[in-house]
Structure formats: structure tokens, C-alpha cells
Design an enzyme around this catalytic site. Structure first.
Site, PDB file in Angstrom:
ATOM      1  N   ASN A 173      53.841 -69.720  -8.780  1.00  0.00           N
ATOM      2  CA  ASN A 173      54.025 -71.285  -8.837  1.00  0.00           C
ATOM      3  C   ASN A 173      53.202 -71.719  -7.373  1.00  0.00           C
ATOM      4  O   ASN A 173      53.353 -70.367  -6.688  1.00  0.00           O
ATOM      5  CB  ASN A 173      55.294 -71.634  -9.005  1.00  0.00           C
ATOM      6  CG  ASN A 173      55.871 -71.532  -8.545  1.00  0.00           C
ATOM      7  OD1 ASN A 173      55.834 -71.198  -7.028  1.00  0.00           O
ATOM      8  ND2 ASN A 173      56.878 -70.436  -8.962  1.00  0.00           N
ATOM      9  N   PRO A 224      66.219 -64.291 -16.683  1.00  0.00           N
ATOM     10  CA  PRO A 224      68.157 -64.938 -16.889  1.00  0.00           C
ATOM     11  C   PRO A 224      67.105 -66.113 -15.406  1.00  0.00           C
ATOM     12  O   PRO A 224      66.398 -66.159 -14.617  1.00  0.00           O
ATOM     13  CB  PRO A 224      67.824 -63.210 -15.878  1.00  0.00           C
ATOM     14  CG  PRO A 224      66.936 -62.944 -15.797  1.00  0.00           C
ATOM     15  CD  PRO A 224      65.737 -63.019 -16.152  1.00  0.00           C
ATOM     16  N   ASP A 225      68.475 -66.366 -15.744  1.00  0.00           N
ATOM     17  CA  ASP A 225      68.308 -67.860 -14.435  1.00  0.00           C
ATOM     18  C   ASP A 225      69.515 -67.208 -13.772  1.00  0.00           C
ATOM     19  O   ASP A 225      70.940 -66.643 -13.550  1.00  0.00           O
ATOM     20  CB  ASP A 225      69.362 -69.274 -14.856  1.00  0.00           C
ATOM     21  CG  ASP A 225      69.352 -70.145 -13.366  1.00  0.00           C
ATOM     22  OD1 ASP A 225      69.644 -69.588 -12.344  1.00  0.00           O
ATOM     23  OD2 ASP A 225      69.311 -71.053 -14.017  1.00  0.00           O
ATOM     24  N   ILE A 226      68.792 -66.589 -12.141  1.00  0.00           N
ATOM     25  CA  ILE A 226      70.003 -65.597 -11.336  1.00  0.00           C
ATOM     26  C   ILE A 226      71.076 -66.605 -10.601  1.00  0.00           C
ATOM     27  O   ILE A 226      72.220 -65.926 -10.726  1.00  0.00           O
ATOM     28  CB  ILE A 226      68.813 -65.689  -9.763  1.00  0.00           C
ATOM     29  CG1 ILE A 226      67.911 -64.426 -10.713  1.00  0.00           C
ATOM     30  CG2 ILE A 226      69.179 -64.436  -8.933  1.00  0.00           C
ATOM     31  CD1 ILE A 226      66.120 -64.573  -9.711  1.00  0.00           C
ATOM     32  N   LYS A 277      72.412 -80.878 -11.605  1.00  0.00           N
ATOM     33  CA  LYS A 277      71.945 -78.568 -12.241  1.00  0.00           C
ATOM     34  C   LYS A 277      73.455 -78.656 -10.442  1.00  0.00           C
ATOM     35  O   LYS A 277      74.400 -77.772 -10.565  1.00  0.00           O
ATOM     36  CB  LYS A 277      70.992 -78.562 -11.057  1.00  0.00           C
ATOM     37  CG  LYS A 277      69.627 -78.758 -11.734  1.00  0.00           C
ATOM     38  CD  LYS A 277      68.583 -78.205 -10.944  1.00  0.00           C
ATOM     39  CE  LYS A 277      67.643 -77.940 -11.873  1.00  0.00           C
ATOM     40  NZ  LYS A 277      66.251 -78.753 -11.516  1.00  0.00           N
TER      41      LYS A 277
HETATM   42  O1  PMT Z   1      58.501 -72.299  -0.735  1.00  0.00           O
HETATM   43  P1  PMT Z   1      57.967 -73.575  -0.444  1.00  0.00           P
HETATM   44  O2  PMT Z   1      56.559 -73.914  -0.377  1.00  0.00           O
HETATM   45  O3  PMT Z   1      58.107 -73.667   1.684  1.00  0.00           O
HETATM   46  O4  PMT Z   1      59.242 -74.662  -0.769  1.00  0.00           O
HETATM   47  C1  PMT Z   1      60.444 -75.027  -1.119  1.00  0.00           C
HETATM   48  C2  PMT Z   1      60.679 -75.130  -2.534  1.00  0.00           C
HETATM   49  C3  PMT Z   1      60.342 -76.265  -2.734  1.00  0.00           C
HETATM   50  C4  PMT Z   1      59.895 -74.107  -3.139  1.00  0.00           C
HETATM   51  C5  PMT Z   1      62.170 -75.393  -2.512  1.00  0.00           C
HETATM   52  O5  PMT Z   1      62.155 -76.565  -1.300  1.00  0.00           O
HETATM   53  C6  PMT Z   1      62.847 -75.456  -3.350  1.00  0.00           C
HETATM   54  O6  PMT Z   1      62.866 -76.513  -4.030  1.00  0.00           O
HETATM   55  N1  PMT Z   1      62.987 -73.748  -4.115  1.00  0.00           N
HETATM   56  C7  PMT Z   1      64.148 -74.409  -5.581  1.00  0.00           C
HETATM   57  C8  PMT Z   1      62.889 -74.638  -6.829  1.00  0.00           C
HETATM   58  C9  PMT Z   1      63.001 -74.477  -7.619  1.00  0.00           C
HETATM   59  O7  PMT Z   1      63.058 -73.713  -8.795  1.00  0.00           O
HETATM   60  O8  PMT Z   1      63.721 -75.189  -8.325  1.00  0.00           O
HETATM   61  P2  PMT Z   1      64.502 -75.121  -9.951  1.00  0.00           P
HETATM   62  O9  PMT Z   1      65.046 -76.685 -10.155  1.00  0.00           O
HETATM   63  O10 PMT Z   1      63.391 -74.413 -11.136  1.00  0.00           O
HETATM   64  O11 PMT Z   1      65.748 -74.019  -9.834  1.00  0.00           O
HETATM   65  C10 PMT Z   1      67.284 -74.527 -10.334  1.00  0.00           C
HETATM   66  C11 PMT Z   1      68.173 -73.179  -8.428  1.00  0.00           C
HETATM   67  O12 PMT Z   1      68.040 -72.627  -9.259  1.00  0.00           O
HETATM   68  C12 PMT Z   1      66.572 -72.945  -7.264  1.00  0.00           C
HETATM   69  O13 PMT Z   1      68.246 -72.678  -6.673  1.00  0.00           O
HETATM   70  C13 PMT Z   1      66.019 -71.368  -7.519  1.00  0.00           C
HETATM   71  O14 PMT Z   1      65.860 -70.908  -6.998  1.00  0.00           O
HETATM   72  C14 PMT Z   1      67.222 -71.390  -8.967  1.00  0.00           C
HETATM   73  N2  PMT Z   1      67.071 -70.495 -10.159  1.00  0.00           N
HETATM   74  C15 PMT Z   1      65.755 -71.157 -11.145  1.00  0.00           C
HETATM   75  C16 PMT Z   1      65.187 -70.173 -12.385  1.00  0.00           C
HETATM   76  C17 PMT Z   1      65.464 -68.589 -12.354  1.00  0.00           C
HETATM   77  N3  PMT Z   1      65.150 -69.008 -13.019  1.00  0.00           N
HETATM   78  N4  PMT Z   1      66.767 -68.187 -11.525  1.00  0.00           N
HETATM   79  C18 PMT Z   1      67.257 -69.455 -10.672  1.00  0.00           C
HETATM   80  O15 PMT Z   1      67.887 -69.091  -9.379  1.00  0.00           O
END
Ligand code: PMT
Length: 398
Positions: A210, A305-307, A337
Site C-alpha cells: 500500500n 495476523p493482527d500484530i 478499534k
Molecule cells: O506512512 P504514512 O504515509 O505517513 O501514513 C500514515 C498512516 C496513514 C499509514 C498512519 O497514520 C496510519 O493510520 N496507520 C495505520 C494504518 C492502518 O493499517 O490502520 P488499520 O485500521 O488497518 O489498522 C489498525 C491498527 O492495527 C493499526 O495500528 C495497525 O498498525 C494495526 N494492525 C493492523 C493490521 C495488522 N495485521 N496488524 C496490525 O498491527
């Protein structure tokens, strides 16, 4: 607001080739909104003239104990009053020796002795001079006296030799000063972060990823380090420089990211998941490049996996901070979340506000509700997140 804005620094320049870097440092500080008073020793002025510093700082340059421009004739005292710091860059072996023994035979040494602000020195000398036991003794003593030693770096030297003794680059000293003036809100804490995208290979050249640039995560890692934390950053594939003082572990896939996080989790006080981890990976990794004609029209995927969820549910979980990137209904999804993963803090952002760009507009969600922050560059946003985080940690341990 810029951390340098409205702050005044005294920049001492002693006699070394690296004095040219001091000119660049003065320029960077002034550009960042600081006021810079340059104090040039007689030897320093052999390398870069006072006029250069005067033009770069827009302020008079100070060179003599007997300067009559200060109304009360007390330049050796007044210049450091109200200054955020006195930085001597370059600091020669001779200057360090004088400083160690409290000499006060010119304006700069006298200012150092009579200062009431922190003193930082950036050594610059030939490698033999640096390694000499006399210099090493002096540096040890200065450190014990509370003087902050920045560097030196290793590398090619003006004399043609190679080794330790090069002064840090102007940009590095600028970063060090920036870190120095930050409040140490996370002193003694250990922080683990993830940042950037993950790349899930399909074959040796193709994969799923992404457009996360890593900028938000790297800015936050830097802000945590500048706030005094010991920081480990697990980074997906991004082309960003490692923030100073941060331990960086590069990974490619979500599985590798999970592995590094779990390996480094023990003893952490805070885990901040900024990474945009791919939720799915191709079910099968082809050993060889898939030929155009045989590229499958549908991809078999398997969930990663969701870390964050895994870390947050551990019995020994540190304080967990998640990010939520949404395209709409930010408040609803981000709060869900936070509650769903039982997180201490969620930083919510709209994809169109933060993904890939240099600025971000975020809302912080914690047990007390939603706290919107203003649109700002990611360094500023990171600083505000760190302040909020430090408050939450303090309340937790109160
Ligand atoms: O990198 P940049 O260009 O500066 O952009 C920043 C950003 C938009 C990426 C950042 O600010 C941000 O929002 N990061 C989280 C993006 C995301 O994947 O969100 P999510 O809603 O899918 O995930 C929720 C949370 O779970 C996040 O903290 C993510 O790191 C964590 N996660 C998600 C999936 C996974 N398999 N493992 C995780 O740990």
C-alpha cells in the site's frame, strides 16, 4: 509551533576546518526561527570570517573579552543569560583542554565558565588528537561535569587520514539541538513502534502493498526518542533515514514484522502500531517470476495476523497505541478499534489527510473521549501525540 522559534543559542566557533559547518548550522538555526549569537575565537576567525556569521545570523559577532558594544562591558556574562544553550562547534582539542581546566583567557572560555545555560560541544580534530589519552581524559571529565559531548563521527579527515574525530554534519547537530530542547516526557521509557507498509510477495518481482510512506511512524519514533525514550522501530520497506538515536529493524512482510515485534517486546513500556500492515498475503509464493501468460486472474489470499491485537491481549502487554486509517466515519470506526482491541489510545486519521503526505490531521481517542488535533506537519503532530501519551502514562502510574 517550531521548537526553535523564539529561542536563542550561543554558537562558539573555535579554530578547525569544520568551522565551515558551523556557518551552515547557524543558517539552519536561523531558518528554523532561532536567534544565534556567534562567538568566534581568534583561531576560529582564521577559518571563517566574522562577516559570514554576521550575514547568516543578522546579529553582531562577538570576538573579544574587551568588546565595547555591550553597554555594561559584560559580554562574557550577558551573552549566555536567557540562552537555550551554548554550543561550541567545532571544539578543538585545545579548547576542550582549556574547558576541562576552567581556563578563562578569551571570550569563549570565559563565557563557558560564567554560563548559566547548558553547554554542548562538538569535537573536531585529527584522529590521533582525539584518541590521545589527554583528550580522552578531558572529554571524560567534561562529561562528568555535565557538558554534553556531540560526536565526533568517524570518516575521512581534512588531513587525509581516516578515523574518529570528524565533526558531526550541520544537519546532525541541528537535529541534536532539536532533540536537546525537547521536554523529556518519556525519560526512562522504552517504546517499540511499527511503521510503513508491508510488502507481501506473490513472486520474486510482484506483491501486494500500500502507499504508506512511513513518514508518520518515523516522525513518531523521532519524537519519542527526542522525549528521552529508548526507541526501537520495526520498519516496512520505506526510503526514509533512521531518526537519530533510534534502533531500526527492517522487514518486508507482515509475518516478519510480527516476528520482530514479538522478539523485541520484552521490557517495552509502550507499543505504537503505526504501520499499515497488509491484512492479507498471497496464499502461494511462486519461486520464479510468473510468466505474463500464466498470471492468475484471481489471487488466493490468506489473512495476516493482527500484530497489534496479538500484543494488546498478552498478559505482559505494554501500553498499546493503535492507529486507525479510515476513508469515512472516522470517529465511529476509530472508537470501535480502541474498544475492540482494548487499547489505551487510538490515533485516528482520514486516509486523505495523512497517507503518504507530509502533514496529518488526527483525532486522539482514549478512555476520556475524542481529542482532535489541528492539521500540522507530521513532526508537530508526533510531538503532540507524545505529550498526550506521556499524560496518559503519568495518570496510569499516579
Ligand atoms: O506512512 P504514512 O504515509 O505517513 O501514513 C500514515 C498512516 C496513514 C499509514 C498512519 O497514520 C496510519 O493510520 N496507520 C495505520 C494504518 C492502518 O493499517 O490502520 P488499520 O485500521 O488497518 O489498522 C489498525 C491498527 O492495527 C493499526 O495500528 C495497525 O498498525 C494495526 N494492525 C493492523 C493490521 C495488522 N495485521 N496488524 C496490525 O498491527
Amino acid at each position: 509551533m517550531n521548537a526553535f522559534h523564539g529561542k536563542r543559542f550561543v554558537l562558539g566557533v573555535t579554530g578547525g576546518v569544520a568551522a565551515y559547518k558551523a556557518a551552515e548550522l547557524a543558517r539552519l538555526l536561523v531558518k528554523a526561527g532561532a536567534e544565534v549569537d556567534v562567538v568566534l575565537t581568534a583561531a576560529g576567525s582564521r577559518f571563517v570570517g566574522a562577516v559570514t556569521f554576521q550575514a547568516l545570523t543578522g546579529r553582531p559577532v562577538w570576538q573579544s573579552l574587551w568588546d565595547e558594544r555591550m553597554d555594561n562591558g559584560m559580554a562574557h556574562i550577558d551573552l549566555t543569560r536567557g540562552a537555550a544553550a551554548l554550543l561550541v562547534a567545532p571544539a578543538t582539542a585545545d579548547f576542550l583542554a582549556k574547558l576541562t581546566h576552567g581556563f578563562a583567557d578569551d571570550l569563549l572560555t570565559t563565557l563557558c565558565l560564567a554560563r548559566d545555560c547548558p553547554l554542548l560541544v562538538a569535537p573536531a580534530m585529527n584522529r590521533q588528537m582525539w584518541e590521545n589519552p589527554a583528550t580522552q581524559r578531558n572529554v571524560e571529565q567534561l562529561s562528568a561535569d555535565g557538558v554534553i559531548i556531540l560526536g565526533p563521527a568517524e570518516g575521512d579527515q581534512a588531513c587525509g587520514e581516516t578515523g574518529a574525530g570528524r565533526m558531526f554534519e550541520a544537519a546532525e547537530l541541528f537535529d541534536d539541538l532539536h532533540a536537546f530542547i525537547q521536554p523529556k516526557l518519556l525519560a526512562g521509557k522504552r517504546v517499540l513502534l511499527t511503521a510503513g507498509p508491508t510488502f507481501e510477495p506473490l513472486d520474486p518481482v510482484r506483491g501486494l502493498t500500500n502507499s504508506s510512506s512511513g513518514k508518520m511512524g518515523f516522525a513518531l519514533a523521532r519524537a519519542c526518542a527526542e522525549a528521552g525514550a529508548e526507541v526501537t522501530l520495526v520498519a516496512g520497506p520505506v526510503a526514509l533515514a533512521t531518526p537519530r538515536g533510534v534502533t531500526r529493524l527492517d522487514v518486508q512482510t507482515a509475518l516478519q514484522m510480527r516476528e520482530e515485534v514479538l522478539q523485541n517486546l520484552s521490557g517495552q513500556d509502550v507499543f505504537i502500531a503505526v504501520a499499515a500492515v497488509a491484512d492479507y498475503r498471497p496464499r502461494q509464493l511462486e519461486e520464479h517470476k510468473i510468466k505474463k501468460k500464466t498470471v492468475p486472474r484471481t489471487l488466493g489470499l490468506e489473512p495476516n495476523p493482527d500484530i497489534l491485537a496479538e500484543v494488546a491481549t498478552r498478559a505482559d502487554a505494554p501500553f498499546c497505541v493503535g492507529f486507525a486509517a479510515e476513508s469515512h466515519d472516522l470517529e465511529k470506526y476509530a472508537e470501535a478499534k480502541r474498544a475492540g482491541k482494548k487499547l489505551g489510545l487510538v490515533v485516528g486519521n482520514l486516509i486523505q489527510d495523512g497517507l503518504g503526505c507530509d502533514t496529518n490531521r488526527v483525532i486522539l481517542f482514549d478512555a476520556e473521549g475524542a481529542h482532535p488535533l489541528l492539521l500540522a506537519d507530521k513532526a508537530t503532530v508526533a510531538g503532540r501525540i507524545v505529550s498526550h501519551l506521556a499524560n496518559l502514562l503519568e495518570k496510569l502510574h499516579a
